[in-house]
Structures are given as C-alpha cells and as structure tokens.
Write an enzyme that holds these catalytic residues in place. Structure first.
Site, PDB file in Angstrom:
ATOM      1  N   HIS A   1     -11.871  -0.564   5.920  1.00  0.00           N
ATOM      2  CA  HIS A   1     -10.431  -0.786   5.851  1.00  0.00           C
ATOM      3  C   HIS A   1      -9.689  -0.118   7.015  1.00  0.00           C
ATOM      4  CE1 HIS A   1      -6.654  -0.633   2.992  1.00  0.00           C
ATOM      5  NE2 HIS A   1      -6.306  -0.747   4.247  1.00  0.00           N
TER       6      HIS A   1
ATOM      7  N   HIS B   1      -0.804   5.140   8.188  1.00  0.00           N
ATOM      8  CA  HIS B   1      -1.963   4.367   7.722  1.00  0.00           C
ATOM      9  C   HIS B   1      -2.186   3.245   8.717  1.00  0.00           C
ATOM     10  CE1 HIS B   1      -4.702   1.911   5.507  1.00  0.00           C
ATOM     11  NE2 HIS B   1      -3.823   0.941   5.354  1.00  0.00           N
TER      12      HIS B   1
ATOM     13  N   GLU C   1       0.807  -1.222   0.000  1.00  0.00           N
ATOM     14  CA  GLU C   1       0.000   0.000   0.000  1.00  0.00           C
ATOM     15  C   GLU C   1       0.845   1.280   0.000  1.00  0.00           C
ATOM     16  OE1 GLU C   1      -4.284  -0.543   1.503  1.00  0.00           O
ATOM     17  OE2 GLU C   1      -3.007  -1.010   3.210  1.00  0.00           O
TER      18      GLU C   1
ATOM     19  N   HIS D   1      -5.352   0.312  10.636  1.00  0.00           N
ATOM     20  CA  HIS D   1      -6.622  -0.414  10.545  1.00  0.00           C
ATOM     21  C   HIS D   1      -7.295  -0.458  11.913  1.00  0.00           C
ATOM     22  CE1 HIS D   1      -4.065  -2.782   7.414  1.00  0.00           C
ATOM     23  NE2 HIS D   1      -4.578  -1.703   6.840  1.00  0.00           N
TER      24      HIS D   1
HETATM   25 MN    MN Z   1      -4.281  -1.079   4.832  1.00  0.00          MN
END
Ligand code: MN
Length: 243
Positions: free
Chosen positions: A166, A96, A77, A98
């Site tokens: 996500h 980033h 990603e 989750h």
């Molecule tokens: Mn991810």
C-alpha cells in the site's frame, strides 16, 4: 494573518511540495493536529494534493467526523490520521502516501532503514503493518477506526510505518519536519534499491542516525529546505499563493 491562518497556508504549501517532489500523486494526504484543539485535526477534502487550497481544508474530530462538512467529499482513509493522533500526543503532523519507491520494501523481507545521511530522519526502525494480520481480506484501505488504531499500535514510538502492498505513514512534530522526512524516506528508498543491485549495503549506525537527525531538525536546516521546496512548488516562503 493570525498564527492559525499561517498554519493553514503552510499546510497548503506542504500539499503542493509533496506533489511537486513526487511523494504523492492523485492520492496521498497530509494533516496537522489542530493547534488550539488537540482533539481535532485538519485535512483537505478529498482532492489531489497539488490542487489543495485553504478553502479545501476541513476540521475533523479524532474519530474522523467533520465539524462543518459543507457538502464536501472526504478522504476515506481519515482513520490513519485519527488513530495516530489519538495514540501519540507528540505527533503534530502526518503524511500518508503510496510512493512507488517505498512499496517494494513493504512486500519483501528486505528492511528499509537509513543508509543515506539525509535519510536519518526516518528513524532507526520502520515497522511494516499488514492489514491482513487482524482484518483478513479487505480493500487494503484504512477505512475504519479499528484499522487506524491497529496501524497506530504497529507504528508504536517510531516515526514511520510501512503498509504492506500500500504505502507508508510518516509522523512528525511539525509540518516542515514531516514533509522533510517524507521526501527523504523516498530518496533513501531509491538509493537503497540501487545499492542492493551492487552488493551488500552498509546501513547507518544508531548513533549516526541520532546525530544526523538532530542536525536535520535544527531550525536553520528546516528553514533552508522549506524555502527551497516551497519555491519549487510555486509557493513563496511567506505562503503567498501563486507567488
Ligand atoms: Mn492509501
């Protein structure tokens, strides 16, 4: 240590803090824009953040190509980082994750906004990006630059964007700022989930958000929080390993 080396150590500390505070687990990542080459960013090789060392850190072009891969595996990603650094000159660090506390707000109409004073840093508006809007059925992963750029467009000038089913992406002007915003995004989301069970929620006003986030960005506040989190994560303030 040069200033650059210090920033690499600080990026390692950021990885460890985010793991210690439960914001990331085996997955999730944090990057910085290269301090001397603004068209590059620095991100670990594919590894759980709690295990990241300086030797894992890799330089990438904004397109996500490694400058010196040395056989290392890479996070798929990467376009999350490249897309946002490309679109936002003011962004110098990106997380980033989750967070399971945040995800419920990515799949329902209930808005995630600051309602706890330390949540001010996440900003007054948190857009929700749905990969399906422009890419139909996918693996849900942001795996292409087209997808990364689409996410960056949804983020706009905001600090945080939620990602449907996500997780989220958090941006900042420094490593410390983005780590603080990531931790309090999760804390605010948890408190909001609890509050919604009790009744109607009074959110912070735009004026309160502005005033409180200014306070959170002050060096004294940043320093105090960083020292606390770095110590909890087993990293001394000076970045010494295993301190
Ligand atoms: Mn991810």
């Amino acid at each position: 240590m040069t200033n650059f080396d210090e920033q690499l150590e600080e990026l390692v500390t950021a990885n460890r803090i985010l793991a210690r505070e439960g914001v990331v687990d085996a997955f999730g990542h944090v990057s910085i824009r290269h301090p001397e080459h603004p068209d590059r960013y620095i991100l670990s090789q594919s590894r759980a953040p709690d295990l990241v060392n300086v030797s894992d850190l890799m330089e990438y072009t904004l397109e996500g190509d490694p400058l010196d891969q040395q056989g290392r595996t890479m996070y798929s990603e990467r376009p999350i980082h490249g897309g946002i650094y490309e679109a936002r000159d003011d962004v110098l660090a990106i997380v980033h994750n989750h967070s399971a506390t945040v995800v419920p707000f990515t799949v329902t109409d209930t808005p995630l906004r600051p309602m706890f004073h330390l949540g001010a840093l996440i900003g007054p508006e948190l857009p929700v990006w749905d990969i399906r809007d422009n890419f139909q059925d996918t693996s849900m992963l942001v795996a292409t630059m087209d997808q990364g750029r689409d996410l960056a467009r949804c983020l706009g000038d905001c600090r945080v964007a939620l990602m449907r089913g996500h997780g989220c992406v958090i941006t900042g002007k420094s490593i410390r700022e983005v780590v603080m915003a990531s931790i309090y995004l999760q804390v605010n989301a948890g408190l909001l989930l609890e509050s919604l069970r009790l009744g109607d929620v009074k959110y912070m006003t735009p004026g309160e958000i502005e005033l409180m986030s200014e306070g959170q960005m002050r060096p004294t506040a940043q320093e105090r929080a960083w020292e606390y989190w770095a110590n909890r994560a087993g990293r001394r303030k000076d970045g010494d390993k295993n301190a």
